[in-house]
Design a protein around this motif. Structure first.
Motif, short mmCIF file in Angstrom:
data_model
loop_
_atom_site.label_atom_id
_atom_site.label_comp_id
_atom_site.label_asym_id
_atom_site.label_seq_id
_atom_site.Cartn_x
_atom_site.Cartn_y
_atom_site.Cartn_z
N ASP A 109 0.86 -1.18 0.00
CA ASP A 109 0.00 0.00 0.00
C ASP A 109 0.90 1.23 0.00
OD1 ASP A 109 -1.91 2.04 0.51
OD2 ASP A 109 -3.16 0.61 1.59
N LYS B 169 -0.48 4.68 6.74
CA LYS B 169 -1.56 4.59 7.72
C LYS B 169 -2.58 3.54 7.29
CE LYS B 169 -1.03 9.25 9.47
NZ LYS B 169 -1.59 10.58 9.62
N SER B 170 -2.90 3.52 6.03
CA SER B 170 -3.81 2.52 5.49
C SER B 170 -3.20 1.13 5.60
CB SER B 170 -4.14 2.85 4.03
OG SER B 170 -4.87 1.82 3.44
N GLU C 259 -1.03 0.11 7.79
CA GLU C 259 -1.07 -0.28 9.21
C GLU C 259 -2.46 -0.80 9.59
OE1 GLU C 259 0.66 1.91 12.96
OE2 GLU C 259 -1.24 2.84 12.34
N THR C 260 -3.49 -0.08 9.20
CA THR C 260 -4.86 -0.48 9.55
C THR C 260 -5.22 -1.83 8.95
OG1 THR C 260 -5.51 1.85 9.65
CG2 THR C 260 -7.28 0.23 9.41
N VAL C 261 -4.97 -2.00 7.66
CA VAL C 261 -5.32 -3.24 6.98
C VAL C 261 -4.52 -4.41 7.54
CG1 VAL C 261 -5.25 -4.45 4.76
CG2 VAL C 261 -6.08 -2.09 4.88
N ASN D 91 -3.02 -4.78 10.45
CA ASN D 91 -3.43 -5.12 11.81
C ASN D 91 -4.73 -5.90 11.83
OD1 ASN D 91 -1.34 -4.29 13.54
ND2 ASN D 91 -1.96 -2.15 13.34
N MET D 92 -5.69 -5.52 10.98
CA MET D 92 -6.94 -6.27 10.90
C MET D 92 -6.70 -7.68 10.36
SD MET D 92 -9.76 -3.38 9.72
CE MET D 92 -10.05 -4.26 8.24
N TYR E 256 5.95 8.16 8.54
CA TYR E 256 5.02 7.62 9.52
C TYR E 256 5.61 6.33 10.09
CZ TYR E 256 0.65 5.78 11.46
OH TYR E 256 -0.30 5.28 12.29
N VAL F 64 5.09 2.91 11.39
CA VAL F 64 4.06 1.87 11.36
C VAL F 64 4.13 1.04 12.63
CG1 VAL F 64 3.26 -0.17 10.12
CG2 VAL F 64 4.10 1.81 8.85
N LEU G 244 2.60 -2.34 14.02
CA LEU G 244 1.85 -3.56 13.77
C LEU G 244 1.80 -4.39 15.06
CD1 LEU G 244 3.23 -4.58 10.27
CD2 LEU G 244 1.20 -3.24 10.83
#
Length: 154
Positions: free
Chosen positions: A36, A40-41, A43-45, A47-48, A83, A85, A87
């Protein structure tokens, strides 16, 4: 020989744990890949998806060695990461989330791959190994025939 084969059969459906992560399996080593441009995106994806992977591991009565788990953010050397990251994955032994360690390079199938996709770390590692072997051969050159030394120490 049957043990590794049975393990591979057992974890063969780990690919179903995530539709966003790419899984690369070799023996008992599993690597996950996600790309990606937005950190930030990413990291979010990730982690999910790590939660999904944890759920798959738990449902298959497997655990993850969190101490051996880390990540690398690959990027061009000219581009600075703006940024940090973060995780996380759930550690079943400690019963809480653990932050994974970010690394500058990882070892994948014997090759050191760094965050800028250069050969710097791998070349240094190989040069160090060769230097040790050459040093041993140099010290033993008077004790054994020169023709047999390279076959013993390289």
């Amino acid at each position: 020989m049957l043990g590794p084969l049975l393990f591979l059969i057992y974890i063969n459906d780990i690919y179903n744990a995530s539709d966003k992560l790419a899984f690369y399996l070799f023996a008992d080593d599993t690597n996950l890949l996600f790309a990606d441009r937005n950190l930030k995106s990413l990291e979010t994806v990730v982690n999910m998806e790590l939660m999904n992977a944890y759920d798959w591991l738990a449902s298959n009565k497997l655990s993850l060695n969190v101490k051996k788990t880390n990540f690398v953010i690959f990027h061009p050397s000219q581009k600075r990461l703006n940024y940090k990251v973060n995780l996380k994955i759930y550690d079943n032994n400690r019963k809480h989330f653990i932050c994974l360690e970010g690394k500058d390079y990882v070892k994948y199938l014997g090759v050191l791959i760094d965050s800028n996709l250069t050969w710097t770390h791998h070349i240094s590692h190989i040069a160090s190994k060769i230097s040790k072997s050459v040093g041993i051969i140099c010290r033993l050159r008077h004790l054994a025939p020169l023709s047999t030394l390279p076959t013993k120490y390289i």
